[in-house]
Design an enzyme around this catalytic site. Structure first.
Site, PDB file in Angstrom:
ATOM      1  N   HIS A 114       0.857  -1.188   0.000  1.00 37.18           N
ATOM      2  CA  HIS A 114       0.000   0.000   0.000  1.00 37.18           C
ATOM      3  C   HIS A 114       0.892   1.237   0.000  1.00 37.18           C
ATOM      4  O   HIS A 114       1.863   1.305   0.751  1.00 37.18           O
ATOM      5  CB  HIS A 114      -0.909  -0.006   1.239  1.00 37.18           C
ATOM      6  CG  HIS A 114      -1.876   1.136   1.234  1.00 37.18           C
ATOM      7  ND1 HIS A 114      -3.038   1.112   0.486  1.00 37.18           N
ATOM      8  CD2 HIS A 114      -1.830   2.342   1.837  1.00 37.18           C
ATOM      9  CE1 HIS A 114      -3.672   2.267   0.651  1.00 37.18           C
ATOM     10  NE2 HIS A 114      -2.964   3.029   1.466  1.00 37.18           N
ATOM     11  N   ASP A 155      -6.670  -2.924   3.886  1.00 37.41           N
ATOM     12  CA  ASP A 155      -5.435  -2.351   4.443  1.00 37.41           C
ATOM     13  C   ASP A 155      -5.269  -2.535   5.950  1.00 37.41           C
ATOM     14  O   ASP A 155      -4.693  -1.694   6.627  1.00 37.41           O
ATOM     15  CB  ASP A 155      -5.349  -0.834   4.099  1.00 37.41           C
ATOM     16  CG  ASP A 155      -5.457  -0.602   2.607  1.00 37.41           C
ATOM     17  OD1 ASP A 155      -4.931  -1.427   1.833  1.00 37.41           O
ATOM     18  OD2 ASP A 155      -6.079   0.399   2.207  1.00 37.41           O
TER      19      ASP A 155
HETATM   20  C1  GRF Z   1       0.992   0.617  -6.125  1.00 32.42           C
HETATM   21  O1  GRF Z   1       1.196   1.949  -5.766  1.00 32.42           O
HETATM   22  C2  GRF Z   1       0.639  -0.216  -4.919  1.00 32.42           C
HETATM   23  O2  GRF Z   1       1.138   0.292  -3.719  1.00 32.42           O
HETATM   24  C3  GRF Z   1      -0.870  -0.155  -4.870  1.00 32.42           C
HETATM   25  O3  GRF Z   1      -1.274  -0.107  -6.203  1.00 32.42           O
HETATM   26  C4  GRF Z   1      -0.225   0.442  -7.008  1.00 32.42           C
HETATM   27  C5  GRF Z   1       0.010  -0.542  -8.128  1.00 32.42           C
HETATM   28  O4  GRF Z   1       0.853  -0.022  -9.111  1.00 32.42           O
HETATM   29  N1  GRF Z   1      -1.432  -1.257  -4.141  1.00 32.42           N
HETATM   30  P1  GRF Z   1       1.406  -0.951 -10.277  1.00 32.42           P
HETATM   31  O5  GRF Z   1       0.209  -1.538 -11.003  1.00 32.42           O
HETATM   32  O6  GRF Z   1       2.232  -2.008  -9.629  1.00 32.42           O
HETATM   33  O7  GRF Z   1       2.205  -0.047 -11.151  1.00 32.42           O
END
Ligand code: GRF
Length: 203
Positions: A114, A155
């Site tokens: 997260h 979360d």
């Molecule tokens: C990331 O910022 C992660 O923390 C959140 O969703 C986003 C996913 O980004 N859970 P990506 O698809 O890996 O670029």
């Protein structure tokens, strides 16, 4: 755990979006010291970068039908996880709740990343740019990343690792997202690897 994984733990990655974290996890798996093998890339979005990654990395990919109810999503997910003998399900940009049946099926071995220092700026609706906008609106001086176990609530599972990121002058939600993601790409593979290593060494 008594299974013998032959020195690597089979993991699956599930996400809906760009797939940059999935890419970082797959790249890390090429390192000799890596304790996991990515055996399946799963998405509920046919346009996700995760599906494209699967074809370039030659990893089996599956699309789950997100229009179905939680029971059907549980059945779709558990059958994929079983077919590939997945021991750890790694979420990377999957913005829906994981059904309780899947959490139970995986014995709690479901991880998520997260883009904030939980419990701050977490919960339903806190994803993508919304998180970084909320950080800026609150006037925070730092943000960060949290890797945690997934529970039945958004979360809220046990925190495995966090990393702080100070805000810079003239920060925008977009600059913050870029910097946070780049830090995620180092932290997430390392934490997933440590988690898998602990499975290999436990009896
Ligand atoms: C990331 O910022 C992660 O923390 C959140 O969703 C986003 C996913 O980004 N859970 P990506 O698809 O890996 O670029």
């Amino acid at each position: 755990m008594t299974e013998n994984y032959n020195q690597t733990v089979p993991i699956a990655i599930l996400g809906s979006g760009i797939g940059s974290n999935a890419g970082a996890l797959v790249r890390f798996s090429d390192l000799e010291a890596c304790c996991y093998k990515v055996v399946a890339l799963i998405s509920d979005n046919p346009d996700s970068g995760i599906i494209e990654l699967a074809s370039t990395a030659l990893i089996p990919s599956m699309i789950i039908d997100r229009s179905q109810n939680a029971l059907s999503i549980s059945t779709q997910l558990t059958s994929i996880l079983d077919a590939h003998q997945v021991q750890v399900l790694v979420l990377a940009g999957y913005n829906r709740l994981i059904p309780a049946r899947v959490l139970e099926h995986m014995g709690g071995r479901v991880l998520n990343i997260h883009p904030s220092l939980l419990p701050k700026f977490g919960g339903k609706g806190m994803y993508g740019l919304h998180v970084h906008e909320a950080v800026l609106a609150a006037g925070a001086t730092e943000t960060g990343i949290t890797v945690h176990k997934v529970s039945a609530h958004y979360d809220q599972g046990t925190i495995l690792a966090q990393s702080q990121i100070p805000l810079e002058p003239n920060e925008t939600a977009l600059t913050l997202q870029t910097r946070v993601k780049s830090a995620e790409h180092s932290l997430y593979p390392a934490v997933v690897n440590a988690f898998c290593k602990s499975l290999l060494t436990s009896t």
